[in-house]
Design a protein around this motif. Structure first.
Motif, short mmCIF file in Angstrom:
data_model
loop_
_atom_site.label_atom_id
_atom_site.label_comp_id
_atom_site.label_asym_id
_atom_site.label_seq_id
_atom_site.Cartn_x
_atom_site.Cartn_y
_atom_site.Cartn_z
N LYS A 193 30.40 44.60 35.62
CA LYS A 193 29.72 45.14 36.83
C LYS A 193 29.80 44.15 37.99
O LYS A 193 28.98 44.22 38.93
N ASN A 194 30.77 43.27 37.95
CA ASN A 194 30.88 42.24 38.99
C ASN A 194 31.64 42.78 40.20
O ASN A 194 32.73 42.32 40.53
N TRP A 195 31.01 43.73 40.87
CA TRP A 195 31.66 44.32 42.05
C TRP A 195 31.82 43.32 43.19
O TRP A 195 32.78 43.44 43.98
N PRO A 196 30.93 42.31 43.36
CA PRO A 196 31.13 41.38 44.47
C PRO A 196 32.47 40.65 44.42
O PRO A 196 32.99 40.24 45.46
N TRP A 241 34.52 40.47 47.80
CA TRP A 241 34.85 39.22 48.50
C TRP A 241 36.35 39.01 48.58
O TRP A 241 36.85 38.47 49.58
N PHE A 242 37.09 39.44 47.56
CA PHE A 242 38.55 39.32 47.61
C PHE A 242 39.10 40.09 48.81
O PHE A 242 39.91 39.57 49.60
N GLU A 252 33.97 33.17 44.08
CA GLU A 252 33.41 34.45 43.63
C GLU A 252 34.44 35.29 42.87
O GLU A 252 34.07 36.21 42.13
N TYR A 253 35.72 35.03 43.10
CA TYR A 253 36.77 35.81 42.41
C TYR A 253 37.82 34.87 41.80
O TYR A 253 38.99 35.21 41.72
N ASP A 254 37.37 33.72 41.33
CA ASP A 254 38.28 32.74 40.72
C ASP A 254 38.47 33.06 39.24
O ASP A 254 37.94 32.40 38.35
N THR A 255 39.24 34.13 38.97
CA THR A 255 39.56 34.56 37.62
C THR A 255 41.07 34.77 37.54
O THR A 255 41.73 34.95 38.57
#
Length: 217
Positions: free
Chosen positions: A132-135, A139-140, A196-199
């Motif tokens: 559910k990590n929509w942010p 942010w991307f 926030e999107y470092d995956t």
């Protein structure tokens, strides 16, 4: 083209190629239109095509390059379709609110020409449903593309994405954390969001997007 299109003119409109991967017909499907028998046909096709083309060039094609297949859940709505949806509680804002948004062919009086589509990033659905990590997606896009509005929904990680000739740069959500993630003037609006999107998923998407934008430029 005029408001009362012939069948052949409507067929021709559907064949208009907006960008390498998208045609105008991709934007015309509507459950409200189909179920209730209300034609979803632009009053001003040339204006609708112009807005849809800008949407594709600046947002949809870069997203496709980054993430792969994008499913369009809801896009263009004629004023008649949108008004019916608004009056009958079918998750449609007023016509005035949707000018320069779902109603592509009527510019908004403040933000001008625009287009909104409700999208699903197919490759992201499983990850979203687990986390559910929509942010992360929000942010991307905020950091990489010239959007105007985003609004996230609970099912499938779907979100409204708006292109406007006067971008507002506002992100909101119906998914926890609900409300406004950012807008101009908030402390988080212009800061570094990369953590926030470092995956691996988003790092790979970023590399594909970078390569796409380099070729396009």
């Amino acid at each position: 083209m005029t408001r009362k299109l012939s069948y052949s003119a409507l067929e021709k409109l559907g064949r208009v190629r907006l960008s390498p991967n998208y045609f105008f017909r991709d934007f015309l499907y509507s459950e409200i239109s189909n179920y209730h028998g209300i034609p979803n046909i632009p009053h001003h096709p040339d204006v609708a095509v112009e807005a849809a083309t800008k949407f594709c060039e600046q947002l949809l094609e870069p997203l496709t390059a980054a993430f792969g297949k994008i499913s369009i859940r809801s896009a263009y709505r004629s004023p008649e379709v949108n008004q019916f949806g608004n009056e009958n509680g079918l998750n449609c804002a007023s016509n005035q609110a949707n000018y320069g948004a779902h109603i592509f062919d009527y510019p908004h009086p403040e933000t001008g020409l625009g287009a909104t589509c409700t999208l699903v990033v197919n490759s992201w659905v499983e990850e979203f449903e687990k986390t559910k990590n929509w942010p992360a997606m929000a942010w991307f896009i905020h950091d990489h593309l010239p959007y105007s509005h985003m609004w996230f929904y609970p099912q499938l990680g779907a979100f409204n994405l708006t292109w406007s000739e006067t971008p507002q740069r506002i992100i909101k959500s119906y998914v926890t954390p609900k409300g406004t993630l950012t807008k101009p003037g908030m402390d988080n609006h212009d800061t570094d969001h990369s953590t926030e999107y470092d995956t691996p998923y988003f790092r790979a998407a970023g590399e594909r997007l970078k390569a796409y934008l380099a070729v396009r430029s």
